[in-house]
Design a protein around this motif. Structure first.
Motif, short mmCIF file in Angstrom:
data_model
loop_
_atom_site.label_atom_id
_atom_site.label_comp_id
_atom_site.label_asym_id
_atom_site.label_seq_id
_atom_site.Cartn_x
_atom_site.Cartn_y
_atom_site.Cartn_z
N VAL A 75 38.41 -6.20 34.47
CA VAL A 75 38.14 -4.94 35.24
C VAL A 75 37.23 -4.02 34.51
N TYR A 76 36.18 -3.53 35.23
CA TYR A 76 35.41 -2.41 34.33
C TYR A 76 35.63 -1.09 35.33
N TRP A 77 35.13 -0.10 34.68
CA TRP A 77 35.28 1.36 35.43
C TRP A 77 33.96 2.01 35.10
N ARG A 78 33.54 2.65 35.85
CA ARG A 78 32.23 3.71 35.55
C ARG A 78 32.77 4.95 36.25
N GLU A 79 32.68 5.95 34.98
CA GLU A 79 33.15 7.19 35.52
C GLU A 79 32.32 8.15 36.24
N THR A 80 30.95 8.04 35.98
CA THR A 80 30.07 8.39 36.84
C THR A 80 28.84 7.48 37.06
N PRO A 81 27.91 7.68 38.29
CA PRO A 81 26.89 6.70 38.51
C PRO A 81 26.02 6.56 37.41
N ASP A 82 25.66 7.47 36.35
CA ASP A 82 25.25 7.32 35.08
C ASP A 82 25.63 6.87 33.83
N SER A 83 27.01 6.89 34.04
CA SER A 83 27.75 6.27 32.71
C SER A 83 27.59 4.61 32.56
N ASP A 84 27.94 4.40 31.41
CA ASP A 84 28.18 2.89 31.19
C ASP A 84 29.35 2.35 31.62
N LEU A 85 29.41 1.26 31.84
CA LEU A 85 30.56 0.35 32.40
C LEU A 85 31.53 0.28 31.00
N MET A 86 33.00 0.48 31.43
CA MET A 86 33.94 0.31 30.26
C MET A 86 35.00 -0.62 30.75
N LEU A 87 35.33 -1.46 29.93
CA LEU A 87 36.31 -2.49 30.23
C LEU A 87 37.35 -2.03 30.27
N VAL A 88 38.44 -2.09 31.25
CA VAL A 88 39.74 -1.53 31.42
C VAL A 88 40.76 -2.65 30.82
N ARG A 89 41.64 -2.14 30.16
CA ARG A 89 42.80 -3.08 29.66
C ARG A 89 44.11 -2.08 29.88
N PHE A 90 44.88 -3.02 30.38
CA PHE A 90 46.26 -2.45 30.77
C PHE A 90 47.40 -3.16 30.07
N VAL A 91 47.83 -2.53 29.26
CA VAL A 91 49.16 -2.92 28.36
C VAL A 91 50.37 -2.35 28.88
#
Length: 91
Positions: A75-91
């Motif tokens: 699962v990846y998240w991008r906070e704004t259209p110009d930002s990099d993708l961030m891998l989301v980890r749930f613990v």
């Protein structure tokens, strides 16, 4: 006369109901933490939905995100259209 096994949500052989069946609604009592109360209020303010609808939607989304994060993939998240993708980890 309705089948009591079907109404109880079991198949009669001790297994769980089929995944493609939608169970009837269920009333639950819920104790929220302070952070969850604040999040629920913010969600209501943003969406205009009532508490029940916000909680129902949140649970459905949480189950989908959890399933996606457990299956092969991520699962990846991008906070704004110009930002990099961030891998989301749930613990």
């Amino acid at each position: 006369m309705p089948n009591s096994r079907a109404a109880s949500g079991t198949s009669g052989d001790g297994t769980a109901p089929r995944a493609d069946t939608v169970p009837q609604g269920e009333r639950v009592t819920l104790n929220l933490t302070g952070k969850a109360v604040q999040a629920l209020q913010r969600l209501q303010d943003m969406t205009g939905y009532n508490k029940t609808d916000c909680i129902n939607r949140a649970l459905i989304i949480a189950a989908d995100v959890e399933r996606m994060s457990r299956e092969p993939g991520a699962v990846y998240w991008r906070e704004t259209p110009d930002s990099d993708l961030m891998l989301v980890r749930f613990v």
